[in-house]
Every structure is written in structure tokens, then in C-alpha cells.
Motif scaffolding. Structure first.
Motif, PDB file in Angstrom:
ATOM      1  N   HIS A 118       0.764  -1.340   0.130  1.00  0.00           N
ATOM      2  CA  HIS A 118      -0.030   0.096  -0.026  1.00  0.00           C
ATOM      3  C   HIS A 118       0.874   1.212   0.169  1.00  0.00           C
ATOM      4  O   HIS A 118       0.599   2.107  -0.615  1.00  0.00           O
ATOM      5  CB  HIS A 118      -1.167  -0.093   1.101  1.00  0.00           C
ATOM      6  N   THR A 119       1.819   1.202   0.978  1.00  0.00           N
ATOM      7  CA  THR A 119       2.899   2.392   0.957  1.00  0.00           C
ATOM      8  C   THR A 119       3.742   2.758  -0.452  1.00  0.00           C
ATOM      9  O   THR A 119       3.488   3.748  -1.093  1.00  0.00           O
ATOM     10  CB  THR A 119       3.691   2.475   1.924  1.00  0.00           C
ATOM     11  N   ARG A 143       1.022   4.118  -3.057  1.00  0.00           N
ATOM     12  CA  ARG A 143       0.852   5.790  -2.380  1.00  0.00           C
ATOM     13  C   ARG A 143       2.197   6.476  -2.776  1.00  0.00           C
ATOM     14  O   ARG A 143       1.925   7.987  -3.387  1.00  0.00           O
ATOM     15  CB  ARG A 143       0.645   6.072  -0.955  1.00  0.00           C
TER      16      ARG A 143
END
Length: 219
Positions: free
Chosen positions: A23-24, A27
């Protein structure tokens, strides 16, 4: 190199740690291919990553089909299945990937991962446990350890240095810590200089030995 020009990253294992990493990275602008043998997890991440697939990444043929040679890096975030973790790292290494990050559950697991090709081995549970233990000190607000002895910490300004410029408080001489910066409510973070005066509600960023930082925060 800007994120949009970076090669994609492979994340193997979409549990809590691998999912957070994926997820990071997404992003941050990376293209992320998430892989797991659990169809439920793959379905969960299908709309959240560049691509999520159900695949056994211990198999070199599977990795070749995924085009691992075109990846910037791989994160092997497999948790309890140590054999799968090691075999995945070995397969990635045999295919020539030179930026492999792997999650380890203990020191023995870490040594095996390093010997089979992982350039970076992390202990997320252990690190978080250590961090929480240090943060039980109520004056410590955040804590990052480096090795066994040194750390950078964010803490409430200890009473003995409040109202004094740093040059007068002699933090290095008296406490063996270095005040790196100061965060004051409603103001931007500032880098500490000798004439920086510490106010009662200031938050400090300090560096030093862990024992010295904890002793300083408790004064």
C-alpha cells in the motif's frame, strides 16, 4: 529517479506486513505487483495495487513468467512459512534480482535468508515490540533504534532544560545526548542551534545512546 520512471516492485505475501508495504509503495507512486497463494488476500488487494495475482513465487518458472528481471526490487513478506520464504528468496536471487528485502521471524531465519540472496533482512515484529517497550516511558513520543545502542527519539522537553538556551543546558556534557531539533505547537520544526531556547511544551528530537536518551527524558 522520479517515481513514475521507476521499475515496478514485487511484493510476495500480502499479510499485514506485506500488505502495508505494498500500500505504501503504491501511494509513493510505484507500480506494485502483489502476489500471494491465498486467493482471498489476492481478491482483497485486486483493486488497491497495480496488479495482484495468486501465484506460488517459490517456483522459478512462475517468477520468470511474471518478468522478475524487469523489477526494481522484491519484498518477500511471507510470515510463518519459513520454507516458502527461503525458497522465494533463492529463486529471486537465481534470476538475478539484486535488491531483495525479506521478512525474518528469528535470527536463524535471517541468516538463511542472507545466505540465499536477500540483501536486506527486517524483523518487523521485533522492532515494533522494542519500540512499544521504549514508548512506555510516557515522556518518549517516538523512537527509532539503530543497532543495539543508538537511537533517535522524539520527547517532551525535560524540566531541567526548560527556559534555557541549549548552550547553557549543556545536554551533551551533562546527559550525553544531542538535541537535533525542536517542534513547537503551531510552528514548523526547527533545527536546534546553541542559542535555541527550550519552552515548557516543546517537543525535542534527540540522538544518542538509548540508555542516555531514556535517562534524559526522565530528568
Amino acid at each position: 529517479m522520479s517515481a513514475k520512471h521507476r521499475k515496478p516492485v514485487l511484493v510476495v505475501g500480502l499479510g499485514r506486513f506485506g500488505g502495508a508495504v505494498a500500500h505504501t509503495l503504491e501511494r509513493m507512486g510505484h507500480e506494485v505487483l502483489g502476489a500471494d497463494t491465498d486467493a482471498r488476500l489476492v481478491h482483497q488487494f485486486a483493486g488497491q495495487l497495480t496488479k495482484a495475482i495468486e501465484a506460488d513465487c517459490t517456483d522459478m518458472t512462475t517468477l520468470e513468467q511474471l518478468g522478475v528481471g524487469d523489477f526494481e526490487a522484491a519484498v518477500v513478506a511471507i510470515g510463518t512459512d519459513i520454507e516458502a520464504s527461503v525458497l522465494t528468496v533463492l529463486a529471486l536471487s537465481d534470476l538475478g534480482l539484486t535488491n531483495i528485502w525479506a521478512k525474518a521471524t528469528n535470527d536463524k531465519h535471517a541468516r538463511i535468508l542472507e545466505r540465499t540472496g536477500a540483501q536486506h533482512v527486517v524483523f518487523p515484529e521485533q522492532r515494533m515490540g522494542e519500540r512499544v517497550a521504549h514508548l512506555l516511558n510516557e515522556r518518549l513520543l517516538d523512537f527509532i533504534g539503530f543497532g543495539d545502542e543508538f537511537a533517535i527519539a522524539r520527547l517532551k522537553a525535560p524540566e531541567p532544560i526548560v527556559g534555557l538556551p541549549l548552550v547553557s543546558s549543556e545536554c551533551r556534557k551533562k546527559f550525553d545526548v544531542t538535541v537535533v531539533g525542536v517542534k513547537r505547537e503551531g510552528e514548523n520544526f526547527i533545527h536546534a542551534v546553541p542559542d535555541t531556547i527550550i519552552f515548557p511544551e516543546d517537543e525535542l528530537v534527540v540522538s544518542g545512546r538509548i540508555d542516555d536518551i531514556e535517562r534524559f527524558s526522565a530528568t
